[in-house]
Design an enzyme around this catalytic site. Sequence first.
Site, PDB file in Angstrom:
ATOM      1  CD  GLU A 127      -2.783  -1.164   2.475  1.00 20.12           C
ATOM      2  OE1 GLU A 127      -2.701  -0.221   3.301  1.00 20.12           O
ATOM      3  OE2 GLU A 127      -3.601  -2.087   2.554  1.00 20.12           O
TER       4      GLU A 127
ATOM      5  CD  GLU B 118       8.013 -12.153  -4.686  1.00 21.08           C
ATOM      6  OE1 GLU B 118       8.312 -13.194  -4.102  1.00 21.08           O
ATOM      7  OE2 GLU B 118       7.768 -12.066  -5.899  1.00 21.08           O
TER       8      GLU B 118
HETATM    9  N1  COS Z   1       5.545 -17.841   8.061  1.00 21.25           N
HETATM   10  C1  COS Z   1       4.504 -18.019   8.934  1.00 21.25           C
HETATM   11  N2  COS Z   1       4.227 -17.151   9.941  1.00 21.25           N
HETATM   12  C2  COS Z   1       5.024 -16.072  10.064  1.00 21.25           C
HETATM   13  C3  COS Z   1       6.116 -15.823   9.187  1.00 21.25           C
HETATM   14  C4  COS Z   1       6.364 -16.764   8.161  1.00 21.25           C
HETATM   15  N3  COS Z   1       7.375 -16.592   7.324  1.00 21.25           N
HETATM   16  N4  COS Z   1       6.714 -14.669   9.558  1.00 21.25           N
HETATM   17  C5  COS Z   1       6.041 -14.212  10.622  1.00 21.25           C
HETATM   18  N5  COS Z   1       5.034 -15.051  10.917  1.00 21.25           N
HETATM   19  C6  COS Z   1       4.081 -14.931  12.046  1.00 21.25           C
HETATM   20  C7  COS Z   1       4.839 -14.719  13.342  1.00 21.25           C
HETATM   21  O1  COS Z   1       5.207 -15.955  13.920  1.00 21.25           O
HETATM   22  C8  COS Z   1       3.814 -13.978  14.199  1.00 21.25           C
HETATM   23  O2  COS Z   1       2.875 -14.907  14.657  1.00 21.25           O
HETATM   24  P1  COS Z   1       2.190 -14.733  16.131  1.00 21.25           P
HETATM   25  O3  COS Z   1       1.398 -13.456  16.051  1.00 21.25           O
HETATM   26  O4  COS Z   1       1.332 -15.954  16.251  1.00 21.25           O
HETATM   27  O5  COS Z   1       3.321 -14.668  17.110  1.00 21.25           O
HETATM   28  C9  COS Z   1       3.110 -13.085  13.159  1.00 21.25           C
HETATM   29  O6  COS Z   1       3.293 -13.746  11.884  1.00 21.25           O
HETATM   30  C10 COS Z   1       3.666 -11.690  13.104  1.00 21.25           C
HETATM   31  O7  COS Z   1       5.050 -11.783  12.794  1.00 21.25           O
HETATM   32  P2  COS Z   1       6.113 -10.647  13.165  1.00 21.25           P
HETATM   33  O8  COS Z   1       5.908 -10.224  14.582  1.00 21.25           O
HETATM   34  O9  COS Z   1       7.465 -11.138  12.765  1.00 21.25           O
HETATM   35  O10 COS Z   1       5.638  -9.438  12.207  1.00 21.25           O
HETATM   36  P3  COS Z   1       6.273  -8.019  11.912  1.00 21.25           P
HETATM   37  O11 COS Z   1       5.188  -7.039  11.790  1.00 21.25           O
HETATM   38  O12 COS Z   1       7.390  -7.720  12.850  1.00 21.25           O
HETATM   39  O13 COS Z   1       6.822  -8.168  10.398  1.00 21.25           O
HETATM   40  C11 COS Z   1       8.401  -8.539   8.590  1.00 21.25           C
HETATM   41  C12 COS Z   1       7.835  -8.911   9.992  1.00 21.25           C
HETATM   42  C13 COS Z   1       9.050  -7.172   8.496  1.00 21.25           C
HETATM   43  C14 COS Z   1       9.446  -9.596   8.373  1.00 21.25           C
HETATM   44  C15 COS Z   1       7.262  -8.676   7.529  1.00 21.25           C
HETATM   45  O14 COS Z   1       6.347  -7.610   7.634  1.00 21.25           O
HETATM   46  C16 COS Z   1       7.800  -8.717   6.105  1.00 21.25           C
HETATM   47  O15 COS Z   1       8.216  -9.764   5.610  1.00 21.25           O
HETATM   48  N6  COS Z   1       7.793  -7.553   5.387  1.00 21.25           N
HETATM   49  C17 COS Z   1       8.144  -7.491   3.987  1.00 21.25           C
HETATM   50  C18 COS Z   1       6.933  -7.693   3.182  1.00 21.25           C
HETATM   51  C19 COS Z   1       7.160  -7.798   1.737  1.00 21.25           C
HETATM   52  O16 COS Z   1       7.812  -8.715   1.287  1.00 21.25           O
HETATM   53  N7  COS Z   1       6.592  -6.853   0.999  1.00 21.25           N
HETATM   54  C20 COS Z   1       6.645  -6.888  -0.408  1.00 21.25           C
HETATM   55  C21 COS Z   1       5.253  -7.070  -0.906  1.00 21.25           C
HETATM   56  S1  COS Z   1       5.080  -8.298  -2.109  1.00 21.25           S
HETATM   57  S2  COS Z   1       5.955  -7.595  -3.684  1.00 21.25           S
END
Ligand code: COS
Length: 378
Positions: free
Chosen positions: A127, A362
């Site tokens: 977004e 990604e």
């Molecule tokens: N698989 C399954 N579950 C996952 C996971 C994964 N790879 N990564 C995190 N989770 C789960 C966590 O275990 C946590 O679960 P609980 O609430 O049950 O404890 C929940 O999801 C939240 O995870 P977390 O606290 O790590 O979330 P954050 O908000 O800190 O975000 C990042 C983590 C920054 C790593 C994530 O937002 C991310 O990957 N951002 C990039 C996104 C992206 O790729 N954007 C591009 C768009 S597509 S072109």
Amino acid sequence: MADRSFLDWPFFENRHREWAQALDEWCAVHLPADHADVDEACRKLVADMGQGGWLKPTGVEAGESFDLRMLCLSRETLARHDGLADFAFAMQGLGMGTVSLFGSEAQREWLLKTRAGAAISAFALTEPGSGSDVANSTMTAEKVAGGWRLNGEKTYISNGGIADLYVIFARTGEAPGARGLSAFLMPATVEGFEILERIEVVAPHPLAHFRLNDVFLPDSALIGTAGAGFKQAMAVLDIFRSTVGAAALGFARRALDEALARVQERELFGAPLGNLQMVQGHIADMALGIDASALLIYRAAWTRDMGAPRITREAAMAKLHATETAQKVIDTAVQLFGGDGVRKGFIVESLYREIRALRIYEGASDVQKVVIARQVMG
Ligand code: COS
């Protein structure tokens, strides 16, 4: 001719080797596509790849797992021939990844079309105010009688404007942050779907910023359960991040091939450029970086294919290393080409533009470092 010796590595089975060989032969005949009109080029690429049967790995039947080695080999091969073909292939998989993993029987019907090249899909997560911070997504989906009412904007959506189907992540509010998001399957024909802008980027491909104005989706559009959207998105990204690394690997292999031909035929100071030790040093660095990327990518893919429930750390390492390395490999190839390296019509010039976005989409390289550190530190 790209080095194919990696196909003998124990990560692969014969069906992978045969697929890579056959796809390479198909690419040699059909690619590169004519890029004059990228929308049209993507529609034709999806149709042609679908008819050829090459889109099958982009989705799975209920109860099946993705063949991640097949996905990675496909992207690597396509990227070596044509970045737009790789893009078209990848988006069929990423777009429908949530449906493949979590979709209902009715939603999965669409996979028959996307895997046959008869429908184009898109993954709508980013977004204007949240790219890396997915938990901060603000598009809303409000529960109403018989379905959901969606409002908000998405941007940098690949295939935006040409997709037939969008998987939309929106806030349904079961809890704050990551636990309050849900995924929906939305056909492009819904009322209230408005493309605000088509976005042009250095390596052109279909990309859009859109708005949903009171879009109504029936209950059957919800993918899996309400509130599970964040984890679903992460699970899909865990799979497709390795394949982004594989695409970068394909670009890097092509850059090395181009550079090898150049340093053998181009004379400098009375001898081929490749006779200079400084040039040999560059070639060695390129080959080493490529092999290390391939090892990380196929380690991640093999680990997942062997049944690991999560490859978060392996996928993040593969994407981070392969995309950063490919950028350096391609930059070196440009340097070895001299003025021709930045000249339109030379493959290294287009690779230089193609690779850049892979370090961002990604999950940017910086996000991959956060993911790796969290996994390593427990
Ligand atoms: N698989 C399954 N579950 C996952 C996971 C994964 N790879 N990564 C995190 N989770 C789960 C966590 O275990 C946590 O679960 P609980 O609430 O049950 O404890 C929940 O999801 C939240 O995870 P977390 O606290 O790590 O979330 P954050 O908000 O800190 O975000 C990042 C983590 C920054 C790593 C994530 O937002 C991310 O990957 N951002 C990039 C996104 C992206 O790729 N954007 C591009 C768009 S597509 S072109």
